[in-house]
Design an enzyme around this catalytic site. Structure first.
Site, PDB file in Angstrom:
ATOM      1  CG  LEU A 404      -1.919  -1.456   1.256  1.00  0.00           C
ATOM      2  CD1 LEU A 404      -2.384  -0.973   2.810  1.00  0.00           C
ATOM      3  CD2 LEU A 404      -2.435  -0.983   0.472  1.00  0.00           C
ATOM      4  CD  GLU A 405       3.740   2.220  -4.118  1.00  0.00           C
ATOM      5  OE1 GLU A 405       3.787   2.630  -5.276  1.00  0.00           O
ATOM      6  OE2 GLU A 405       4.002   0.805  -4.339  1.00  0.00           O
ATOM      7  CB  SER A 406      -2.765   5.527  -1.425  1.00  0.00           C
ATOM      8  OG  SER A 406      -1.823   5.772  -2.884  1.00  0.00           O
TER       9      SER A 406
END
Length: 578
Positions: A404-406
């Site tokens: 997960l990058e957000s």
């Protein structure tokens, strides 16, 4: 006619400078908009180079374009934000502090003092290091520091640097070694023995212990947990997770309490625990991502993934827009066509064949553009657990990957992953792929998630690419795409993540990322440096990490474009590590 023409020409000449000025101004507007005063810092905002924000009463300047996330507040990520004062452009570092010396010692503390540094604008603070580890920051007007919580009759080394408001940092002061006092008189009473030491849970590589707190005439400051006769770790609470263990192996543990004066209790009763059968993965592993989509890399069936990859990560699950928190996964229709009609059934068959070869196949959530909806506990957690568990069963998978990058809701994601792992048992594979910025300090969302799930985590593969200049363990900023970047930043993260759960993430080829590519041979050099202390660049890690778990690449499909140069280079080298 001629006079009229001349008047028109003269009129044009008079207006020409104004037209040019307007055109130049309009042309400058986009670049002028790039850098702006953005007011108070906020998460989920796109900041451009040289934007300024306020936070905590200070002004900061953006030094790398990015979209902010919770946990990336300016003081926490100096690789993204630079503290500024008065809008200046100071590039002169303070002079190095001098005459660092000890002015006092006790059995558990050392007091340091030094002579002030000078600066063309002003010194705003000093950074104190114990050995090569940053232990604290003090203001620019403070010329002393007390390091407490130390062990009696023990030698410690110190050095300091000075810094200014523009973020310039001096060289190191002189380094000194100081020994704490021996215990003589004062508090001579040890804490009571810890009782009720219990094995709370086990996995194939870890044991969770808990016990009843000890008491002391002053105060208990911590507990030493021993694996056999070897100190495994020190904690301040009454639980401890011992990691890096072998599968199907019995271990014995004892716990000792200690106080600030250096007194220690007798050992607790010995408790034994046997780790579970385990995932049968080798000690050092290579992880790669398989594309369930089409881009400029190679399209491959899962059966084509070479045997060098120990963990194959299917990327990515999709958010189920009809069920908050739910996820879906099917073979992408365009990929299916490109592969001549590759179906879910074909993929399931290929997964089972890989697992029969001892490989692990897991499903990733997230990616650069993906996310999951766990903002609310109900019904989101239940929907995520039900849908993900169903996909694991349907496709015959071994676990999940968190990419997960957000941003993420750490509490809800922790509960969800726990529930899924409990359904599938100790062989469940859990990996994470935080971005470089997510590992710049110990308080980020990913570090919170890791600490919550440490006892069931297989490996955390940090994405050492697409990140620009980032801080290493020594506080220096290293450029991506170098061995020093890999080793200095890994050394930083290895303060908080167990080596046996840590992996280096790299792009397989230059086209796989926007920046940060290194040749596979450099990946090997970085792994060798971290594991053995040999083959390093100019940065030398503070310790050797022979249990380092391995490496990860984005991606298997990109690796195919180089005839699997990364897999053919890195995996054989991993097999040679201790």
């Amino acid at each position: 006619m001629r006079r009229a023409l001349i008047r028109r020409v003269k009129g044009f000449r008079r207006t020409l400078p104004l037209v040019i000025i307007i055109a130049v101004f309009l042309g400058m507007l986009p670049s002028m908009a790039i850098a702006a005063d953005r007011g108070a810092w906020a998460p989920n905002v796109s900041y451009a180079l040289n934007d300024t924000v306020t936070y905590g009463g200070n002004t900061y300047k953006d030094i790398q374009p990015h979209t902010s996330l919770t946990g990336w507040e300016p003081p926490n990520v100096p690789a993204l934000w630079q503290l500024v004062q008065g809008g200046g452009s100071d590039t002169v570092a303070p002079s190095a502090p001098t005459n660092l010396h000890a002015v006092g010692t006790t059995t558990s503390s050392i007091t340091l003092a030094w002579d002030a540094s000078s600066d063309n604008v002003g010194v705003t603070g000093y950074v104190v290091y114990q050995g090569s580890t940053l232990i604290d920051n003090v203001s620019g007007s403070t010329l002393n520091y007390t390091n407490s919580g130390l062990s009696a009759n023990t030698t410690y080394t110190y050095k300091i640097t000075a810094k200014d408001a523009a973020g310039n940092v001096s060289g190191y002061s002189n380094q000194i070694s100081v020994t704490t006092d021996s215990i003589s008189g004062g508090d001579l009473l040890p804490p009571t023995v810890p009782t009720n030491v219990t094995v709370s849970s086990t996995t194939s590589s870890s044991v969770l212990l808990s016990w009843t707190a000890s008491t002391d005439n002053v105060a208990v400051t911590g507990y030493n947990v021993y694996q056999g006769s070897t100190l495994a770790l020190t904690v301040t609470g009454t639980t401890a997770t011992v990691t890096g263990l072998a599968a199907s192996t019995t271990y014995s543990f004892t716990v000792v309490a200690k106080d600030a004066a250096g007194n220690v209790s007798a050992s607790s009763a010995t408790v034994s625990a046997t780790t579970s059968v385990g995932s049968n993965l080798p000690k050092h592993i290579l992880t790669g991502y398989w594309h369930n989509f089409i881009n400029n890399s190679s399209n491959i069936k899962l059966s084509e993934v070479p045997s060098q990859y120990d963990i194959i990560v299917l990327s990515f699950a999709d958010m189920d827009l009809t069920k908050p928190g739910g996820v879906t996964f099917n073979v992408d229709s365009k990929l299916s066509t490109a592969l001549g009609g590759y179906t879910n059934a074909n993929l399931i068959s290929d997964i089972q064949a890989k697992r029969a070869q001892g490989k692990k196949v897991i499903l990733s959530i997230g990616g650069a553009e993906g996310n999951i909806n766990l903002g609310s506990a109900s019904p989101n957690i239940s929907n995520f657990v039900t849908s993900m568990s169903g996909l694991i069963t349907q496709f015959g998978l071994d676990g999940i990957d968190i990419d997960l990058e957000s941003g993420m809701n750490v509490a809800n994601l922790t509960l969800a992953v726990r529930q899924i792992q409990q359904q599938f048992g100790s062989d469940f594979i859990l990996t994470m792929a935080p971005q470089t910025i997510d590992m710049q300090n110990s308080n980020t969302s990913y570090m919170q998630l890791y600490n919550n799930l440490k006892d069931i985590t297989t490996v955390v593969n940090v994405q050492y690419y697409n990140s620009g200049c980032m801080l290493g363990r020594d506080g220096q900023c290293y450029s991506q795409g170098t061995i020093n970047f890999l080793t200095a930043l890994s050394d930083l993260t290895l303060q908080w993540i167990e080596p046996s759960q840590f992996g280096i993430g790299v792009p397989a080829v230059t086209s796989a990322a926007g920046g940060g590519y290194v040749a596979p041979s450099v990946v090997n050099d970085a792994l060798k440096c971290l594991a053995t202390g040999n083959g390093c660049g100019t940065y030398k890690p503070v310790a050797k990490y022979p249990d380092i778990r391995g490496a990860m690449t984005w991606s298997i499909n990109w690796d195919k474009t180089s005839n699997y140069n990364l897999a053919n280079t890195v995996k054989p080298f991993l097999s040679t590590l201790p």
